[in-house]
Design a protein around this motif. Structure first.
Motif, PDB file in Angstrom:
ATOM      1  N   LYS A  68      -3.051   9.680 -17.527  1.00  0.00           N
ATOM      2  CA  LYS A  68      -2.329   8.373 -17.773  1.00  0.00           C
ATOM      3  C   LYS A  68      -2.638   7.206 -16.761  1.00  0.00           C
ATOM      4  O   LYS A  68      -2.747   7.726 -15.388  1.00  0.00           O
ATOM      5  CB  LYS A  68      -1.196   8.646 -18.198  1.00  0.00           C
ATOM      6  N   LYS A  69      -3.002   6.087 -17.059  1.00  0.00           N
ATOM      7  CA  LYS A  69      -3.200   5.057 -16.258  1.00  0.00           C
ATOM      8  C   LYS A  69      -1.698   3.937 -16.113  1.00  0.00           C
ATOM      9  O   LYS A  69      -1.278   3.664 -17.144  1.00  0.00           O
ATOM     10  CB  LYS A  69      -4.258   4.271 -16.367  1.00  0.00           C
ATOM     11  N   PHE A  70      -1.443   3.624 -15.274  1.00  0.00           N
ATOM     12  CA  PHE A  70      -0.149   2.730 -15.030  1.00  0.00           C
ATOM     13  C   PHE A  70      -0.638   1.502 -14.011  1.00  0.00           C
ATOM     14  O   PHE A  70      -0.977   1.768 -13.108  1.00  0.00           O
ATOM     15  CB  PHE A  70       1.165   3.329 -14.506  1.00  0.00           C
ATOM     16  N   PRO A  71      -0.403   0.242 -14.341  1.00  0.00           N
ATOM     17  CA  PRO A  71      -0.697  -0.829 -13.492  1.00  0.00           C
ATOM     18  C   PRO A  71       0.209  -0.797 -12.265  1.00  0.00           C
ATOM     19  O   PRO A  71       1.290  -0.511 -12.142  1.00  0.00           O
ATOM     20  CB  PRO A  71      -0.140  -2.003 -14.299  1.00  0.00           C
ATOM     21  N   ILE A  72      -0.554  -0.732 -10.858  1.00  0.00           N
ATOM     22  CA  ILE A  72       0.165  -0.742  -9.792  1.00  0.00           C
ATOM     23  C   ILE A  72       1.263  -1.558  -9.701  1.00  0.00           C
ATOM     24  O   ILE A  72       2.379  -1.500  -9.242  1.00  0.00           O
ATOM     25  CB  ILE A  72      -0.971  -0.830  -8.527  1.00  0.00           C
ATOM     26  N   GLU A  73       1.152  -2.864 -10.017  1.00  0.00           N
ATOM     27  CA  GLU A  73       2.125  -3.943 -10.030  1.00  0.00           C
ATOM     28  C   GLU A  73       3.407  -3.563 -10.431  1.00  0.00           C
ATOM     29  O   GLU A  73       4.401  -3.715  -9.860  1.00  0.00           O
ATOM     30  CB  GLU A  73       1.603  -5.164 -10.510  1.00  0.00           C
ATOM     31  N   LEU A  74       3.350  -2.705 -11.770  1.00  0.00           N
ATOM     32  CA  LEU A  74       4.609  -2.472 -12.515  1.00  0.00           C
ATOM     33  C   LEU A  74       5.236  -1.309 -11.940  1.00  0.00           C
ATOM     34  O   LEU A  74       6.307  -1.316 -11.687  1.00  0.00           O
ATOM     35  CB  LEU A  74       4.443  -2.025 -13.889  1.00  0.00           C
ATOM     36  N   ILE A  75       4.453  -0.227 -11.271  1.00  0.00           N
ATOM     37  CA  ILE A  75       4.976   0.941 -10.562  1.00  0.00           C
ATOM     38  C   ILE A  75       5.475   0.357  -9.392  1.00  0.00           C
ATOM     39  O   ILE A  75       6.614   1.110  -8.998  1.00  0.00           O
ATOM     40  CB  ILE A  75       3.884   2.030 -10.473  1.00  0.00           C
ATOM     41  N   ASP A  76       5.128   0.024  -8.480  1.00  0.00           N
ATOM     42  CA  ASP A  76       5.486  -0.737  -6.980  1.00  0.00           C
ATOM     43  C   ASP A  76       6.602  -1.689  -7.169  1.00  0.00           C
ATOM     44  O   ASP A  76       7.411  -1.833  -6.294  1.00  0.00           O
ATOM     45  CB  ASP A  76       4.439  -1.246  -6.558  1.00  0.00           C
ATOM     46  N   ALA A  77       7.075  -2.241  -8.391  1.00  0.00           N
ATOM     47  CA  ALA A  77       8.073  -3.149  -8.622  1.00  0.00           C
ATOM     48  C   ALA A  77       9.425  -2.515  -8.135  1.00  0.00           C
ATOM     49  O   ALA A  77      10.171  -2.981  -7.506  1.00  0.00           O
ATOM     50  CB  ALA A  77       8.367  -3.715 -10.089  1.00  0.00           C
ATOM     51  N   LEU A  78       9.491  -1.046  -8.577  1.00  0.00           N
ATOM     52  CA  LEU A  78      11.045  -0.508  -7.900  1.00  0.00           C
ATOM     53  C   LEU A  78      11.117  -0.717  -6.389  1.00  0.00           C
ATOM     54  O   LEU A  78      12.067  -0.954  -5.889  1.00  0.00           O
ATOM     55  CB  LEU A  78      11.112   0.736  -8.571  1.00  0.00           C
ATOM     56  N   LEU A  79       9.896  -0.106  -5.900  1.00  0.00           N
ATOM     57  CA  LEU A  79       9.829  -0.027  -4.393  1.00  0.00           C
ATOM     58  C   LEU A  79      10.114  -1.359  -3.683  1.00  0.00           C
ATOM     59  O   LEU A  79      11.023  -1.639  -2.888  1.00  0.00           O
ATOM     60  CB  LEU A  79       8.442   0.584  -3.722  1.00  0.00           C
ATOM     61  N   THR A  80       9.565  -2.585  -4.371  1.00  0.00           N
ATOM     62  CA  THR A  80       9.403  -3.734  -4.000  1.00  0.00           C
ATOM     63  C   THR A  80      11.071  -4.203  -4.042  1.00  0.00           C
ATOM     64  O   THR A  80      11.693  -4.816  -3.204  1.00  0.00           O
ATOM     65  CB  THR A  80       8.634  -4.838  -4.532  1.00  0.00           C
ATOM     66  N   SER A  81      11.631  -3.967  -4.999  1.00  0.00           N
ATOM     67  CA  SER A  81      13.086  -4.366  -5.264  1.00  0.00           C
ATOM     68  C   SER A  81      14.073  -3.673  -4.229  1.00  0.00           C
ATOM     69  O   SER A  81      14.987  -4.023  -3.713  1.00  0.00           O
ATOM     70  CB  SER A  81      13.506  -3.950  -6.872  1.00  0.00           C
ATOM     71  N   ILE A  82      13.850  -2.490  -4.002  1.00  0.00           N
ATOM     72  CA  ILE A  82      14.548  -1.790  -3.185  1.00  0.00           C
ATOM     73  C   ILE A  82      14.504  -2.220  -1.970  1.00  0.00           C
ATOM     74  O   ILE A  82      15.341  -2.205  -1.047  1.00  0.00           O
ATOM     75  CB  ILE A  82      14.566  -0.259  -3.199  1.00  0.00           C
ATOM     76  N   GLN A  83      13.432  -2.649  -1.240  1.00  0.00           N
ATOM     77  CA  GLN A  83      12.975  -3.189   0.017  1.00  0.00           C
ATOM     78  C   GLN A  83      13.458  -4.265   0.255  1.00  0.00           C
ATOM     79  O   GLN A  83      13.831  -4.422   1.336  1.00  0.00           O
ATOM     80  CB  GLN A  83      11.516  -2.872   0.269  1.00  0.00           C
ATOM     81  N   SER A  84      13.657  -5.090  -0.818  1.00  0.00           N
ATOM     82  CA  SER A  84      14.231  -6.489  -0.891  1.00  0.00           C
ATOM     83  C   SER A  84      15.656  -6.721  -0.763  1.00  0.00           C
ATOM     84  O   SER A  84      16.087  -7.713  -0.307  1.00  0.00           O
ATOM     85  CB  SER A  84      13.709  -7.339  -1.733  1.00  0.00           C
ATOM     86  N   GLU A  85      16.370  -5.485  -0.939  1.00  0.00           N
ATOM     87  CA  GLU A  85      17.919  -5.280  -1.000  1.00  0.00           C
ATOM     88  C   GLU A  85      18.291  -4.945   0.285  1.00  0.00           C
ATOM     89  O   GLU A  85      18.287  -3.534   0.802  1.00  0.00           O
ATOM     90  CB  GLU A  85      18.184  -4.426  -2.201  1.00  0.00           C
ATOM     91  N   PRO A  86      19.093  -5.783   1.128  1.00  0.00           N
ATOM     92  CA  PRO A  86      19.481  -5.173   2.469  1.00  0.00           C
ATOM     93  C   PRO A  86      20.377  -4.157   2.346  1.00  0.00           C
ATOM     94  O   PRO A  86      20.320  -3.319   3.304  1.00  0.00           O
ATOM     95  CB  PRO A  86      20.364  -6.578   2.986  1.00  0.00           C
ATOM     96  N   LYS A  87      21.267  -3.831   1.466  1.00  0.00           N
ATOM     97  CA  LYS A  87      22.097  -2.618   1.472  1.00  0.00           C
ATOM     98  C   LYS A  87      21.295  -1.387   1.294  1.00  0.00           C
ATOM     99  O   LYS A  87      22.057  -0.422   1.752  1.00  0.00           O
ATOM    100  CB  LYS A  87      23.274  -2.863   0.308  1.00  0.00           C
ATOM    101  N   TYR A  88      20.159  -1.383   0.847  1.00  0.00           N
ATOM    102  CA  TYR A  88      19.220  -0.156   0.754  1.00  0.00           C
ATOM    103  C   TYR A  88      18.610   0.058   2.060  1.00  0.00           C
ATOM    104  O   TYR A  88      17.757   1.057   2.251  1.00  0.00           O
ATOM    105  CB  TYR A  88      18.402  -0.373  -0.342  1.00  0.00           C
TER     106      TYR A  88
END
Length: 90
Positions: A68-88
């Motif tokens: 199965k193939k998944f676009p990197i941009e979609l998969i990495d969105a969760l990591l990007t969101s977590i990294q941009s949230e100061p409380k995490y």
């Protein structure tokens, strides 16, 4: 949960867990989705590779090799969101 959704969720949290090895919630969530894949969907031998645009998941389902193939941009969105949230990131 269907296989596509389970694998998408597993891969998204796997990326997070790999980048944040001390994040116990991420580790536990990855394990949860691995159990769904193995127990509910009979998936084994998961291996992830990537190229410029996609994560490519190689796996066995009921002894058949599949991908199965998944676009990197979609998969990495969760990591990007977590990294941009100061409380995490405390």
């Amino acid at each position: 949960m269907n296989l596509q959704d389970a694998m998408y969720n597993w891969l998204s949290i796997k990326v997070v867990a790999d980048k944040r090895p001390d994040d116990q919630a991420a580790q536990d969530t990855r394990t949860f989705f691995e159990e769904i894949l193995t127990e509910d969907h009979h998936i084994s031998l998961l291996e992830v590779k990537s190229n410029h645009d996609y994560y490519i998941v190689h796996y066995h389902k009921d002894e058949l090799k599949e991908i199965k193939k998944f676009p990197i941009e979609l998969i990495d969105a969760l990591l990007t969101s977590i990294q941009s949230e100061p409380k995490y990131n405390e």
